[in-house]
Design a protein around this motif. Structure first.
Motif, PDB file in Angstrom:
ATOM      1  N   PRO A 447     -26.300  -2.857  25.450  1.00 60.10           N
ATOM      2  CA  PRO A 447     -26.170  -4.157  26.128  1.00 60.10           C
ATOM      3  C   PRO A 447     -27.412  -5.027  26.007  1.00 60.10           C
ATOM      4  O   PRO A 447     -27.308  -6.256  25.999  1.00 60.10           O
ATOM      5  CB  PRO A 447     -25.887  -3.773  27.590  1.00 60.10           C
ATOM      6  N   VAL A 448     -28.585  -4.400  25.902  1.00 58.17           N
ATOM      7  CA  VAL A 448     -29.808  -5.185  25.724  1.00 58.17           C
ATOM      8  C   VAL A 448     -29.766  -5.928  24.391  1.00 58.17           C
ATOM      9  O   VAL A 448     -30.111  -7.117  24.305  1.00 58.17           O
ATOM     10  CB  VAL A 448     -31.055  -4.274  25.799  1.00 58.17           C
ATOM     11  N   ALA A 449     -29.329  -5.232  23.343  1.00 57.33           N
ATOM     12  CA  ALA A 449     -29.205  -5.874  22.033  1.00 57.33           C
ATOM     13  C   ALA A 449     -28.188  -7.008  22.077  1.00 57.33           C
ATOM     14  O   ALA A 449     -28.398  -8.077  21.483  1.00 57.33           O
ATOM     15  CB  ALA A 449     -28.803  -4.835  20.987  1.00 57.33           C
ATOM     16  N   ALA A 450     -27.080  -6.802  22.784  1.00 58.78           N
ATOM     17  CA  ALA A 450     -26.056  -7.845  22.899  1.00 58.78           C
ATOM     18  C   ALA A 450     -26.610  -9.075  23.610  1.00 58.78           C
ATOM     19  O   ALA A 450     -26.391 -10.214  23.178  1.00 58.78           O
ATOM     20  CB  ALA A 450     -24.839  -7.300  23.637  1.00 58.78           C
ATOM     21  N   CYS A 451     -27.334  -8.863  24.710  1.00 62.71           N
ATOM     22  CA  CYS A 451     -27.900  -9.989  25.459  1.00 62.71           C
ATOM     23  C   CYS A 451     -28.905 -10.762  24.613  1.00 62.71           C
ATOM     24  O   CYS A 451     -28.901 -12.006  24.602  1.00 62.71           O
ATOM     25  CB  CYS A 451     -28.576  -9.476  26.731  1.00 62.71           C
ATOM     26  N   LEU A 452     -29.770 -10.051  23.911  1.00 63.42           N
ATOM     27  CA  LEU A 452     -30.773 -10.712  23.084  1.00 63.42           C
ATOM     28  C   LEU A 452     -30.119 -11.549  21.988  1.00 63.42           C
ATOM     29  O   LEU A 452     -30.487 -12.716  21.761  1.00 63.42           O
ATOM     30  CB  LEU A 452     -31.703  -9.659  22.461  1.00 63.42           C
TER      31      LEU A 452
END
Length: 476
Positions: A447-452
């Motif tokens: 999810p961190v990669a998706a948000c970024l």
């Protein structure tokens, strides 16, 4: 996000959109260019508020009805017949593209035609005719193809009785889905004309009718296929009754018919619809690639557990979609009148509303998510789904929610190019970042990669498109 997705003051004679469009400033006063009158502004605010409330109530009924009939259907139909039914239902769910985006295209075009009933009738007639042709072609294909497919073997059905009914069950489910493709346009028409409450009353009535019919046929001991027929035919029958009631007894404008089918109008609708279709397809791929990536990098078991958690947070998208369907045509009508100030103010209010509600629920899910998952499905190790994953999914849901109002303004006038650029770049960047994050940090990195990736791609695209849409709506 065009689906935000998913979603008005009822006026039996004059749609709210038309009433707002013809509102004039009080005698002796003048309205500033591009600014709505006080009465018009209040009407639009009331349209949005009442529409959201009606949609939420209808959605609650729509979700509750299947929960009531599921235990009874499972016991009456048996595990194999019920499992076959659910598998076929899942296949129909994958065919969401069958309306070619015409539903969204019609919603956008009608919201700009409040003062032209004749052209509205042309748009509606052309949309029904186009999707009617699609439905007939699909029905013919079903009749030819379904009997030739070994459905029982395809779904590993071992019960001879269920295997004998497999083709009929598939034809029934897909047939009901295909028939509903043109009939479902009535919901878009009512939303575009500001009759959101009326539309949602019909949808709620359909869900309740299906529940009563299914439970009644089970109590009467009817054949299993009759029970399934009651469940799958309830929606198209309800939409058919809605169409007949609306066009023959309520709408006083020109009645849609074959003589009003207009080739240029149909081509324009199809062109816009296909653009919505392409955009929806791209965004759907971008938003649903997580499970395959997790399965590839971390294995299918982890992917299954992540999917369960994803469904928990996915409930937030229901709220976003319901509000979006209500606001979409109102934005379009306001921009068509040059009422940019109202659109800007309403969009800011929607961003705040989404942020507060989705953010608050996200915090609750972070705090109690593991307990809810244990109560819901159980058997998932908390160590495999750490709190950092829940925080990441809550952040992702919030990003999607607060961007949605900006995108809705663009959808309302058919401005899709900025979204194409945004979703295309997001898909490429997010996929690369997610694979790298999964390998380096495990599930918490996804999810961190998706948000970024979303902040770097879709946010700029949404802002650029939003400002461009407002400029188009400014009076010249």
């Amino acid at each position: 996000m065009t689906r935000a997705a998913s979603r008005a003051v009822p006026e039996p004679v004059v749609p709210a959109a038309a009433a707002v469009a013809t509102a004039a400033p009080p005698a002796g006063t003048t309205a500033a260019p591009g600014a709505p009158t006080s009465a018009a502004s209040k009407d639009r605010d009331r349209t949005v508020t009442v529409g959201i409330a009606a949609a939420m109530v209808a959605k609650g009924i729509g979700l509750a009805a299947p929960l009531v009939i599921t235990p009874a259907c499972f016991r009456f139909l048996g595990d194999q017949r019920y499992g076959l039914w659910m598998a076929v239902t899942a296949l129909t769910g994958m065919a969401w593209f069958a309306d070619l985006g015409l539903g969204n295209g019609l919603l956008t075009r009608l919201s700009h035609l409040a003062d032209d009933p004749r052209q509205q009738a042309r748009e509606v007639s052309s949309a029904f005719a186009t999707l009617g042709v699609v439905a007939v072609a699909l029905l013919v294909g079903l009749v030819l193809v379904v009997p030739a497919v070994p459905w029982a073997g395809l779904f590993n059905v071992s019960d001879p009785g269920v295997a004998a009914e497999a083709s009929a069950l598939v034809l029934l489910c897909f047939g009901a889905f295909v028939v509903n493709i043109p009939l479902s346009l009535i919901q878009r028409i009512q939303y575009a004309r500001g009759q959101v409450v009326q539309s949602n009353i019909w949808q709620s009535a359909g869900a309740l009718a299906a529940m009563v019919a299914v439970l009644g046929t089970i109590a009467a001991g009817w054949e299993p296929l009759a029970v399934i027929a009651c469940a799958v035919l309830a929606v198209p029958v309800t939409n058919l009754l809605n169409c007949v009631t609306y066009f023959w007894f309520q709408d006083r404008g020109p009645r849609p018919g074959p003589k009003l089918v207009h080739r240029a109008t149909a081509v324009g609708l199809l062109r816009l619809g296909l653009r919505f279709f392409a955009l929806t397809t791209m965004s759907a791929i971008a938003l649903n690639v997580d499970s395959p990536l997790v399965a590839n990098v971390l294995g299918p078991t982890t992917a299954a557990h992540y999917a369960v958690v994803g469904k928990l947070f996915g409930a937030l998208s229901i709220f976003v979609g319901l509000v979006g369907m209500t606001v979409w045509p109102v934005n379009g009508a306001a921009l068509a009148r040059g009422e940019v100030a109202w659109v800007r103010r309403n969009t800011q209010r929607m961003v705040l509303l989404y942020g507060v509600i989705v953010g608050t629920i996200g915090v609750v899910l972070v705090g109690y998510g593991h307990r809810l998952i244990d109560l819901w499905v159980g058997g998932i190790d908390r160590a495999e789904i750490p709190v950092s994953v829940l925080i990441g999914l809550a952040s992702w849901s919030l990003l999607i929610a607060v961007t949605s109002p900006l995108i809705l303004v663009q959808n309302s006038i058919g401005l899709l190019r900025p979204q194409f650029v945004g979703w295309a770049t997001f898909l490429l960047l997010a996929t690369a970042l997610k694979v790298w994050a999964l390998r380096e940090f495990g599930l918490a990195g996804l999810p961190v990669a998706a948000c970024l990736a979303y902040v770097l791609t879709m946010w700029p695209a949404a802002l650029v498109g939003y400002r461009r849409a407002l400029r188009r709506g400014e009076p010249t």
